[in-house]
Scaffold this motif. Structure first.
Motif, PDB file in Angstrom:
ATOM      1  N   UNK A   2       0.846  -1.764   0.135  1.00 45.43           N
ATOM      2  CA  UNK A   2      -0.299   0.496   0.252  1.00 45.43           C
ATOM      3  C   UNK A   2       1.142   0.926  -0.038  1.00 45.43           C
ATOM      4  N   UNK A   3       0.482   2.042  -1.256  1.00 42.11           N
ATOM      5  CA  UNK A   3       1.228   3.302  -1.307  1.00 42.11           C
ATOM      6  C   UNK A   3       0.306   4.766  -0.235  1.00 42.11           C
ATOM      7  N   UNK A   4      -0.479   3.628   0.860  1.00 46.33           N
ATOM      8  CA  UNK A   4      -0.932   4.972   2.054  1.00 46.33           C
ATOM      9  C   UNK A   4      -0.176   4.458   2.889  1.00 46.33           C
ATOM     10  N   UNK A   5       0.462   3.718   3.031  1.00 42.31           N
ATOM     11  CA  UNK A   5       1.334   3.134   4.328  1.00 42.31           C
ATOM     12  C   UNK A   5       1.769   4.420   5.232  1.00 42.31           C
ATOM     13  N   UNK A   6       3.153   4.326   4.396  1.00 45.68           N
ATOM     14  CA  UNK A   6       3.534   5.298   5.004  1.00 45.68           C
ATOM     15  C   UNK A   6       2.879   6.663   5.332  1.00 45.68           C
ATOM     16  N   UNK A   7       2.044   7.454   4.463  1.00 46.03           N
ATOM     17  CA  UNK A   7       1.484   8.593   4.715  1.00 46.03           C
ATOM     18  C   UNK A   7       0.466   8.424   6.489  1.00 46.03           C
ATOM     19  N   UNK A  46      -6.569   7.042  18.820  1.00 48.90           N
ATOM     20  CA  UNK A  46      -6.751   5.630  18.959  1.00 48.90           C
ATOM     21  C   UNK A  46      -6.960   5.223  18.282  1.00 48.90           C
ATOM     22  N   UNK A  47      -8.372   5.497  17.383  1.00 52.52           N
ATOM     23  CA  UNK A  47      -8.768   4.851  16.809  1.00 52.52           C
ATOM     24  C   UNK A  47      -7.820   4.802  15.085  1.00 52.52           C
ATOM     25  N   UNK A  48      -6.978   6.241  14.497  1.00 50.10           N
ATOM     26  CA  UNK A  48      -6.308   6.538  13.867  1.00 50.10           C
ATOM     27  C   UNK A  48      -5.834   4.664  14.073  1.00 50.10           C
ATOM     28  N   UNK A  49      -4.897   4.826  15.301  1.00 49.91           N
ATOM     29  CA  UNK A  49      -3.603   3.228  15.516  1.00 49.91           C
ATOM     30  C   UNK A  49      -4.943   2.163  15.951  1.00 49.91           C
ATOM     31  N   UNK A  50      -5.609   2.388  15.053  1.00 45.81           N
ATOM     32  CA  UNK A  50      -6.559   0.844  15.335  1.00 45.81           C
ATOM     33  C   UNK A  50      -6.724   0.528  14.141  1.00 45.81           C
ATOM     34  N   UNK A  51      -6.840   1.396  13.124  1.00 42.92           N
ATOM     35  CA  UNK A  51      -7.335   1.640  11.214  1.00 42.92           C
ATOM     36  C   UNK A  51      -5.976   0.941  11.069  1.00 42.92           C
ATOM     37  N   UNK A 108      -3.019  -0.805  12.519  1.00 43.84           N
ATOM     38  CA  UNK A 108      -3.184  -2.163  13.129  1.00 43.84           C
ATOM     39  C   UNK A 108      -3.847  -2.562  12.364  1.00 43.84           C
ATOM     40  N   UNK A 109      -5.057  -2.787  11.972  1.00 44.90           N
ATOM     41  CA  UNK A 109      -5.934  -3.223  11.094  1.00 44.90           C
ATOM     42  C   UNK A 109      -5.613  -3.226   9.269  1.00 44.90           C
ATOM     43  N   UNK A 110      -4.562  -2.384   9.020  1.00 45.70           N
ATOM     44  CA  UNK A 110      -4.201  -1.840   8.408  1.00 45.70           C
ATOM     45  C   UNK A 110      -4.972  -1.003   6.565  1.00 45.70           C
ATOM     46  N   UNK A 111      -6.115  -0.130   7.579  1.00 42.43           N
ATOM     47  CA  UNK A 111      -7.330   0.692   7.184  1.00 42.43           C
ATOM     48  C   UNK A 111      -6.282   1.636   7.229  1.00 42.43           C
ATOM     49  N   UNK A 112      -5.623   2.217   5.609  1.00 39.22           N
ATOM     50  CA  UNK A 112      -4.492   3.294   6.063  1.00 39.22           C
ATOM     51  C   UNK A 112      -4.909   4.216   5.487  1.00 39.22           C
ATOM     52  N   UNK A 113      -6.218   4.466   4.744  1.00 41.10           N
ATOM     53  CA  UNK A 113      -7.030   5.506   4.185  1.00 41.10           C
ATOM     54  C   UNK A 113      -8.328   6.037   5.992  1.00 41.10           C
ATOM     55  N   UNK A 119      -7.134   5.697   8.621  1.00 37.63           N
ATOM     56  CA  UNK A 119      -6.511   5.377  10.154  1.00 37.63           C
ATOM     57  C   UNK A 119      -5.195   7.337   9.170  1.00 37.63           C
ATOM     58  N   UNK A 120      -5.292   8.224   8.131  1.00 41.96           N
ATOM     59  CA  UNK A 120      -5.093   8.783   7.937  1.00 41.96           C
ATOM     60  C   UNK A 120      -6.232   9.790   8.097  1.00 41.96           C
ATOM     61  N   UNK A 121      -7.444   9.501   7.853  1.00 44.27           N
ATOM     62  CA  UNK A 121      -8.455  10.644   7.963  1.00 44.27           C
ATOM     63  C   UNK A 121      -8.862  10.945   9.877  1.00 44.27           C
ATOM     64  N   UNK A 122      -8.490  10.055   9.596  1.00 41.58           N
ATOM     65  CA  UNK A 122      -8.582   9.962  11.506  1.00 41.58           C
ATOM     66  C   UNK A 122      -7.411  10.575  12.152  1.00 41.58           C
ATOM     67  N   UNK A 123      -6.334  10.587  12.094  1.00 42.46           N
ATOM     68  CA  UNK A 123      -5.141  11.119  12.771  1.00 42.46           C
ATOM     69  C   UNK A 123      -4.546  12.861  12.143  1.00 42.46           C
ATOM     70  N   UNK A 124      -5.672  12.662  11.028  1.00 40.27           N
ATOM     71  CA  UNK A 124      -5.600  14.676  10.320  1.00 40.27           C
ATOM     72  C   UNK A 124      -6.779  15.130  11.872  1.00 40.27           C
ATOM     73  N   UNK A 125      -7.351  13.859  11.731  1.00 44.45           N
ATOM     74  CA  UNK A 125      -8.623  15.137  12.302  1.00 44.45           C
ATOM     75  C   UNK A 125      -8.179  15.280  13.956  1.00 44.45           C
TER      76      UNK A 125
END
Length: 144
Positions: free
Chosen positions: A28-33, A69-74, A76-81, A83-89
């Protein structure tokens, strides 16, 4: 036979290129971001807490912590999109919490300065209204 070998070489090279592209597509190219955004949001939450957000903006910092916390869970579940959205929020919530904390502290400091100025003005006014001891002595000696 020479043309047949060249065709086979081209076919093998094409197949190899297709395999490389297929494998590259699997990673996934989204993992690093997403990972970087989660790290940035964690840092933003820590900065907000250091600024006093836990006491001065508890709703905002709690929202930031929850989204982080939810971004970390996402992640871990490899839902990078997600995870990124939650991290930005989470980062936005943390910055809001930090801004509110800093603003509250600045308002309190301003109020304290205004109160100190008021007290100083009262003291100056009192000092100007009362006759000075030298002036009182001068008036009493001229009357005699």
């Amino acid at each position: 036979m020479d043309q047949q070998q060249q065709a086979m070489t081209r076919f093998a090279a094409g197949a190899l290129a297709a395999a490389v592209l297929l494998l590259a597509g699997c990673t996934s190219p989204q993992k690093a971001p997403a990972t970087a955004d989660v790290a940035v949001s964690r840092n933003a939450v820590e900065n907000a807490v250091s600024a006093g957000a836990a006491e001065l903006a508890p709703e905002e910092i709690n929202a930031a912590r929850d989204k982080m916390m939810r971004a970390n869970q996402a992640l871990a579940a490899r839902d990078y999109k997600l995870a990124r959205e939650l991290a930005i929020q989470a980062q936005a919530d943390a910055k809001l919490a930090q801004s509110k904390a800093v603003s509250t502290k600045a308002t309190a400091a301003s109020n304290q300065l205004n109160e100190d100025l008021r007290v100083l003005r009262e003291e100056v006014d009192r000092a100007n209204a009362a006759p000075s001891p030298a002036a009182a002595t001068a008036t009493s000696t001229t009357r005699q």
